[in-house]
Design an enzyme around this catalytic site. Structure first.
Site, PDB file in Angstrom:
ATOM      1  N   HIS A  89      48.444  14.601  21.513  1.00 56.07           N
ATOM      2  CA  HIS A  89      47.464  15.391  22.266  1.00 56.07           C
ATOM      3  C   HIS A  89      46.081  15.208  21.662  1.00 56.07           C
ATOM      4  CE1 HIS A  89      45.740  19.539  23.466  1.00 56.07           C
ATOM      5  NE2 HIS A  89      45.401  18.607  24.343  1.00 56.07           N
ATOM      6  N   GLU A 126      47.080  16.330  17.925  1.00 58.50           N
ATOM      7  CA  GLU A 126      48.319  17.072  17.701  1.00 58.50           C
ATOM      8  C   GLU A 126      49.493  16.129  17.976  1.00 58.50           C
ATOM      9  OE1 GLU A 126      47.399  21.711  18.770  1.00 58.50           O
ATOM     10  OE2 GLU A 126      47.702  20.344  20.458  1.00 58.50           O
ATOM     11  N   SER A 150      48.498  18.769  27.393  1.00 63.15           N
ATOM     12  CA  SER A 150      47.770  19.759  26.600  1.00 63.15           C
ATOM     13  C   SER A 150      48.491  21.096  26.517  1.00 63.15           C
ATOM     14  CB  SER A 150      46.372  19.982  27.200  1.00 63.15           C
ATOM     15  OG  SER A 150      46.472  20.392  28.551  1.00 63.15           O
ATOM     16  N   ASN A 197      45.282  24.825  21.877  1.00 63.62           N
ATOM     17  CA  ASN A 197      45.092  25.518  23.153  1.00 63.62           C
ATOM     18  C   ASN A 197      45.688  26.916  23.131  1.00 63.62           C
ATOM     19  OD1 ASN A 197      43.595  23.570  24.404  1.00 63.62           O
ATOM     20  ND2 ASN A 197      45.320  22.580  25.402  1.00 63.62           N
TER      21      ASN A 197
END
Length: 652
Positions: free
Chosen positions: A445, A457, A424, A495
């Protein structure tokens, strides 16, 4: 004597020896049928032809079918919606469609619709204007009104006709939620009259329906009574309360406009149809509808990224924790054969139990659940690696552990297999350092909860080729996810933009501000949940780890650090910033200021700022991909069109 058949691009029509008319829609140069203005104009000419033939006795019925393998009609042509939102065009266009569908309903000969695959929006409205509907009873058939997802509601007469057939409660429910029905559910509601097992049975059954002059039955009185007299106002108020749990009227006006229309005319389907136009026109040109159309086209654009002709049958997942177990379960749900590896069965079993719960929720039938469970195999020793088309590592965010796993896996891979990490926040180049061929490792991800969040992702390192990234995107599409390609950089896209937003909110709580107020303000702005509740949902340990990886210090004396040290990690442990009961955060009452949304804009500003930074750094190719990625990965207010679009419009 037959009059001249009109020239058409979208439709074909022939009359057989029994004087049955076979009308087929097959939009040229497209994989699905949609009702464009041209298609509707051609259908007008054809219906005039039917009227003449019926009057002369040369035509005894019409059967409407689709020439597309994938389905019936997916709805109106959304690519025309921007032009159609013009107030000088839209009312007349709607009146024209209303008049046409009414002429079909008024034909003295039976008109039967044969449905397979998708029958949505305007396609369902056309089917409802026919006298009888037959559908293929298999898993590919989906029937419904998804218009609310585009900021509008059915505008071709579907409101009144669906209420007439299904009754007010069921019809309003599917229009307000955009839920797609299986064939059996649509039959149970009265939207479909007959089911057949296979598409090749549609013609025979439709022929019988015309010859027997079958006609659909309206909803029984007991259902229609829910729209009569004072009870309609009560039903409407309950609908508003339910809609309010999911969408605020200032953000998504369409459900509330539809409920208002129902409250006025719900006992009279014809009046409901007439009232559609005045209620529909303002919605089509609203900023909500404009932005939701943008989101739709950006989402559709993601489907073009995958490698052509890529095929995936077997997946091996390493790590049976929450993320790894749920990725494995999702892949099995989508039809893949999956092996799930961890140190021992004790660690794998909870993931298998969660998977069964997901299968029961999504598949319903015991046979389907059992079959899905057979596709998901516990694999403590990793024998599935050598057979897998895709290997996904999903262990803890620890660089050394990840490197060790990949060192042990690389030599077992079969040629062409995708090797992926679900990291992540850690750059791929660092993870791939010890590999003999670092170019094989890509990032996939996923986001928690895997079954609900559509984004994956697809992370590209400096070592990867275009072909490897296209294969990763193709795999995401194969399991029903939306891939956004991002460059390997700390935190990637989602993130990276989330962390300043969440930590900024945590800092406010550390200073003594109300967590309930902060969360309420973010929701008032348009976020699906507030940042403090989100931190609890993600897990405080995960949040702290990602924050550290991205260079955001979590002070030792902070409440955040103390909660992590005490094992109070949020939802998964039963307590974090909130206490959690039965999966819900227990929130105290708080007085809300008048400009709650203004506070929400203030809270969201760090997220929007960081999105601009990420685009500037080339982590994603452009602002459009950043907007759709942040919407799909964080739930950022779709009605605003994404963080960058919202800022450009002066709304963030």
């Amino acid at each position: 004597m037959q009059s001249q058949l009109p020239q058409t691009r979208y439709w074909s029509f022939r009359i057989d020896v029994e004087q049955l008319g076979w009308l087929t829609i097959d939009r040229p140069d497209a994989s699905v049928n949609t009702l464009s203005r041209e298609a509707i104009a051609e259908l007008e000419s054809l219906v005039a032809h039917f009227e003449e033939l019926a009057a002369s006795g040369e035509l005894i019925g019409v059967i409407l079918l689709s020439g597309k393998e994938g389905g019936f009609i997916a709805g109106a042509d959304i690519s025309e919606f921007d032009a159609m939102s013009d107030f000088s065009i839209l009312p007349e266009a709607l009146k024209r469609a209303h008049a046409l569908f009414q002429r079909i309903e008024n034909l003295k000969i039976p008109v039967v619709a044969g449905i397979h695959g998708f029958c949505l929006g305007g396609g369902l409205e056309l089917a409802l204007a026919c006298h009888y509907r037959i559908a293929v009873n298999n898993d590919k058939t989906r029937i419904g009104f998804p218009e609310v997802n585009l900021g509008i509601f059915p505008g071709f007469g579907g409101t009144g006709r669906s209420i007439r057939q299904a009754g007010p409660v069921d019809a309003m429910q599917i229009m307000l939620t955009g839920r797609m029905l299986r064939a059996g559910q649509a039959r149970g509601m009265g939207l479909v009259d007959k089911l057949v097992r296979h598409r090749d049975m549609l013609r025979w059954e439709a022929r019988k329906a015309v010859l027997q002059k079958r006609k659909s039955r309206e909803a029984p009185f007991a259902k229609r009574a829910m729209a009569m007299g004072p009870i309609r106002g009560y039903v409407a108020s309950k609908m508003r309360a339910e809609a309010g749990k999911k969408a605020r009227p200032e953000h998504y006006p369409a459900p509330y406009a539809l409920i208002d229309l129902f409250e006025k005319h719900g006992d009279d389907p014809r009046a409901m149809i007439r009232g559609e136009i005045d209620a529909f026109v303002p919605l089509m040109s609203s900023s909500t509808a404009t932005n939701l159309r943008r989101v739709f086209f950006l989402s559709e654009g993601l489907k073009k990224q995958g490698a052509k002709n890529a095929r995936f049958a077997r997946v091996h997942v390493i790590g049976a924790g929450v993320m790894g177990g749920d990725i494995a379960a999702w892949c099995a749900l989508r039809g893949m054969a999956v092996t799930l590896q961890d140190l021992d069965m004790e660690r794998i079993k909870p993931a298998l139990d969660r998977a069964k719960g997901l299968f029961k929720k999504r598949l319903k039938k015991k046979r389907e659940v059992d079959t899905a469970m057979l596709r998901l195999e516990a694999d403590p020793v990793g024998k599935g690696v050598a057979r897998a088309d895709v290997i996904i590592e999903a262990v803890v965010e620890n660089l050394e552990i990840k490197r060790k796993i990949f060192a042990g896996v690389e030599e077992k891979l079969k040629a062409g297999a995708i090797l992926a990490t679900n990291t992540s926040s850690i750059e791929l180049e660092r993870i791939a350092e010890g590999l003999q061929d670092p170019s094989r490792l890509i990032g996939l991800h996923f986001f928690n909860p895997v079954a609900q969040l559509p984004l994956v992702e697809v992370i590209r390192s400096a070592f990867n080729s275009d072909e490897q990234i296209a294969a990763g995107a193709a795999f995401a599409l194969a399991i029903g996810k939306s891939p956004v390609v991002v460059k390997s950089a700390p935190g990637f896209l989602v993130n990276r933009v989330l962390m300043p937003y969440m930590l900024g909110a945590v800092e406010r709580v550390e200073r003594g501000e109300s967590k309930e107020l902060i969360d309420a303000a973010a929701v008032a702005f348009g976020m699906p949940m507030g940042p403090i509740e989100l931190m609890d949902t993600v897990g405080l340990d995960v949040g702290k780890s990602v924050a550290t990886e991205l260079g955001h210090a979590v002070p030792e004396g902070s409440k955040f650090a103390a909660l992590v040290a005490a094992g109070k990690l949020g939802r998964k442990s039963g307590e974090g910033f909130y206490k959690w009961e039965k999966g819900k955060a227990q929130k105290g009452d708080v007085s809300l200021p008048p400009d709650l949304a203004g506070l929400g804009r203030e809270l969201v500003k760090p997220l929007v700022d960081m999105t601009e930074v990420v685009v500037g750094e080339g982590v994603v190719a452009n602002g459009d991909l950043a907007d759709i990625g942040v919407i799909l990965g964080t739930g950022f207010a779709p009605f605003l069109g994404g963080p960058l679009k919202a800022r450009a419009d002066g709304r963030a």
